[in-house]
Design an enzyme around this catalytic site. Structure first.
Site, PDB file in Angstrom:
ATOM      1  N   THR A   1       0.844  -1.200   0.000  1.00  0.00           N
ATOM      2  CA  THR A   1       0.000   0.000   0.000  1.00  0.00           C
ATOM      3  C   THR A   1       0.875   1.245   0.000  1.00  0.00           C
ATOM      4  O   THR A   1       1.898   1.283   0.694  1.00  0.00           O
ATOM      5  CB  THR A   1      -0.898  -0.019   1.258  1.00  0.00           C
ATOM      6  OG1 THR A   1      -1.768  -1.146   1.172  1.00  0.00           O
ATOM      7  CG2 THR A   1      -1.740   1.253   1.364  1.00  0.00           C
ATOM      8  N   GLY A   2       0.447   2.261  -0.750  1.00  0.00           N
ATOM      9  CA  GLY A   2       1.166   3.540  -0.730  1.00  0.00           C
ATOM     10  C   GLY A   2       1.485   4.030  -2.129  1.00  0.00           C
ATOM     11  O   GLY A   2       1.242   3.344  -3.128  1.00  0.00           O
TER      12      GLY A   2
ATOM     13  N   GLY B   1       0.528   5.032   5.710  1.00  0.00           N
ATOM     14  CA  GLY B   1      -0.765   4.967   5.019  1.00  0.00           C
ATOM     15  C   GLY B   1      -1.820   4.219   5.829  1.00  0.00           C
ATOM     16  O   GLY B   1      -2.931   3.996   5.340  1.00  0.00           O
TER      17      GLY B   1
ATOM     18  N   GLY C   1       5.963  -0.571   0.339  1.00  0.00           N
ATOM     19  CA  GLY C   1       6.738   0.631   0.627  1.00  0.00           C
ATOM     20  C   GLY C   1       7.191   0.657   2.074  1.00  0.00           C
ATOM     21  O   GLY C   1       6.951  -0.272   2.844  1.00  0.00           O
ATOM     22  N   ALA C   2       7.846   1.753   2.442  1.00  0.00           N
ATOM     23  CA  ALA C   2       8.260   1.952   3.840  1.00  0.00           C
ATOM     24  C   ALA C   2       8.372   3.448   4.090  1.00  0.00           C
ATOM     25  O   ALA C   2       8.565   4.239   3.156  1.00  0.00           O
ATOM     26  CB  ALA C   2       9.596   1.275   4.116  1.00  0.00           C
ATOM     27  N   ASP C   3       8.252   3.812   5.349  1.00  0.00           N
ATOM     28  CA  ASP C   3       8.419   5.219   5.735  1.00  0.00           C
ATOM     29  C   ASP C   3       9.848   5.500   6.154  1.00  0.00           C
ATOM     30  O   ASP C   3      10.325   6.622   6.016  1.00  0.00           O
ATOM     31  CB  ASP C   3       7.429   5.555   6.856  1.00  0.00           C
ATOM     32  CG  ASP C   3       6.008   5.352   6.385  1.00  0.00           C
ATOM     33  OD1 ASP C   3       5.604   6.037   5.438  1.00  0.00           O
ATOM     34  OD2 ASP C   3       5.318   4.467   6.915  1.00  0.00           O
TER      35      ASP C   3
ATOM     36  N   GLU D   1      -0.445  -5.197   6.117  1.00  0.00           N
ATOM     37  CA  GLU D   1       0.872  -5.297   5.460  1.00  0.00           C
ATOM     38  C   GLU D   1       1.746  -6.332   6.165  1.00  0.00           C
ATOM     39  O   GLU D   1       2.454  -7.104   5.517  1.00  0.00           O
ATOM     40  CB  GLU D   1       1.558  -3.926   5.460  1.00  0.00           C
ATOM     41  CG  GLU D   1       0.878  -2.929   4.531  1.00  0.00           C
ATOM     42  CD  GLU D   1       1.400  -1.516   4.649  1.00  0.00           C
ATOM     43  OE1 GLU D   1       1.239  -0.762   3.680  1.00  0.00           O
ATOM     44  OE2 GLU D   1       1.943  -1.148   5.699  1.00  0.00           O
TER      45      GLU D   1
HETATM   46  C1  5RP Z   1       1.271   2.212   4.262  1.00  0.00           C
HETATM   47  C2  5RP Z   1       2.738   2.112   4.277  1.00  0.00           C
HETATM   48  C3  5RP Z   1       3.466   2.660   3.089  1.00  0.00           C
HETATM   49  O1  5RP Z   1       4.124   1.617   2.476  1.00  0.00           O
HETATM   50  C4  5RP Z   1       4.416   3.715   3.546  1.00  0.00           C
HETATM   51  O2  5RP Z   1       3.670   4.715   4.240  1.00  0.00           O
HETATM   52  C5  5RP Z   1       5.166   4.351   2.382  1.00  0.00           C
HETATM   53  O3  5RP Z   1       4.275   5.031   1.570  1.00  0.00           O
HETATM   54  P1  5RP Z   1       4.708   5.835   0.292  1.00  0.00           P
HETATM   55  O4  5RP Z   1       5.227   4.851  -0.684  1.00  0.00           O
HETATM   56  O5  5RP Z   1       3.429   6.514  -0.147  1.00  0.00           O
HETATM   57  O6  5RP Z   1       5.754   6.848   0.695  1.00  0.00           O
HETATM   58  O7  5RP Z   1       3.362   1.595   5.170  1.00  0.00           O
HETATM   59  O8  5RP Z   1       0.716   1.782   5.467  1.00  0.00           O
END
Ligand code: 5RP
Length: 235
Positions: free
Chosen positions: A30-31, A102, A87-89, A108
């Site tokens: 997700t993201g 997200g 994805g990851a933050d 996830e």
């Molecule tokens: C959602 C997540 C996303 O993977 C993470 O927030 C990264 O998002 P983006 O690719 O929009 O920067 O963990 O829960």
């Protein structure tokens, strides 16, 4: 989001599709970065004969996958996925992650846990030496969330705030997200993951330790691939 960051996310998302071949069951993250992965998988299915099945990590990703014609599996149809891409933050040198920006962290993690490998799609802004500048998302039950927040506050040196404030954000599971402002202080991500998950009312912590096997970093300079030494995709 600047055009440069968007292009970096797109480059990472597309490059990650190289981990996917026909016949695979794929966890779909997700993201905004992994969205490009899902779009590319859909394109390869439509134009290049790729045949895969997916398990989505959120209702938003499920809707996108359906639009693209990617067949989705229910859990009773699948025991293990070949790979999940997400994805990851933040990510650190030990391939530990903060996720959940997200709000999809619980699904996830369930999908990643069911996968034989995890590929992370990112851009250079997510790379840190120590996790925690990005507030750690924790999904909690609505019931008693105030007391759950107080217990999280015993672990977290900064503020613990309910996402959305008085109009709380609701996850796909009907939970709240508490954002925990650790600052870049997380020296033992695995220990903290265990401690957070030990608090009653916590559904899941947005710390992913020992799960990521590869990190694909898109940037204006191209795509860099980090493979975890000894990981499930290591060479
Ligand atoms: C959602 C997540 C996303 O993977 C993470 O927030 C990264 O998002 P983006 O690719 O929009 O920067 O963990 O829960």
């Amino acid at each position: 989001m600047s055009d440069g960051v968007n292009a970096a996310k797109q480059a990472a998302g597309i490059a990650s599709c190289d981990f996917v071949t026909s016949g695979m069951r794929v966890g779909l993250g997700t993201g905004s970065t992994v969205r490009y992965t899902v779009l590319e998988l859909g394109r390869r299915m439509a134009e290049e004969g790729l045949e895969i099945e997916g398990v989505p990590t959120s209702e938003a990703t499920a809707a996108l996958a359906r639009e693209l014609g990617i067949p989705l599996l229910e859990w009773h149809q699948v025991s293990e996925l070949h790979v999940t891409i997400d994805g990851a933050d933040e990510f650190d040198p030990g391939f530990n992650l903060i996720k959940g920006g997200g709000g999809a962290l619980t699904r996830e993690k369930i999908v990643a846990q069911a996968s034989a490998a995890m590929v992370v799609v990112t851009d250079p802004s997510k790379q840190v030496t120590k996790l925690g500048s990005f507030p750690l998302p924790v999904e909690v039950l609505q019931f008693g969330w105030e007391v759950t927040a107080r217990h999280l506050g015993l672990l977290c040196p900064g503020e613990v705030s309910r996402r959305g404030g008085d109009e709380p954000y609701l996850t796909d599971n009907g939970g709240y997200i508490l954002d925990c402002h650790f600052g870049a202080t997380i020296v033992d991500p695995a220990g903290l993951e265990t401690d957070v998950r030990g608090i009653a009312g916590v559904v899941e912590a947005g710390l992913f330790t020992g799960m990521a096997d590869a990190i694909v970093i898109g940037s204006s300079a191209g795509v860099e691939l980090l493979l975890k030494p000894g990981g499930r995709l290591g060479r």
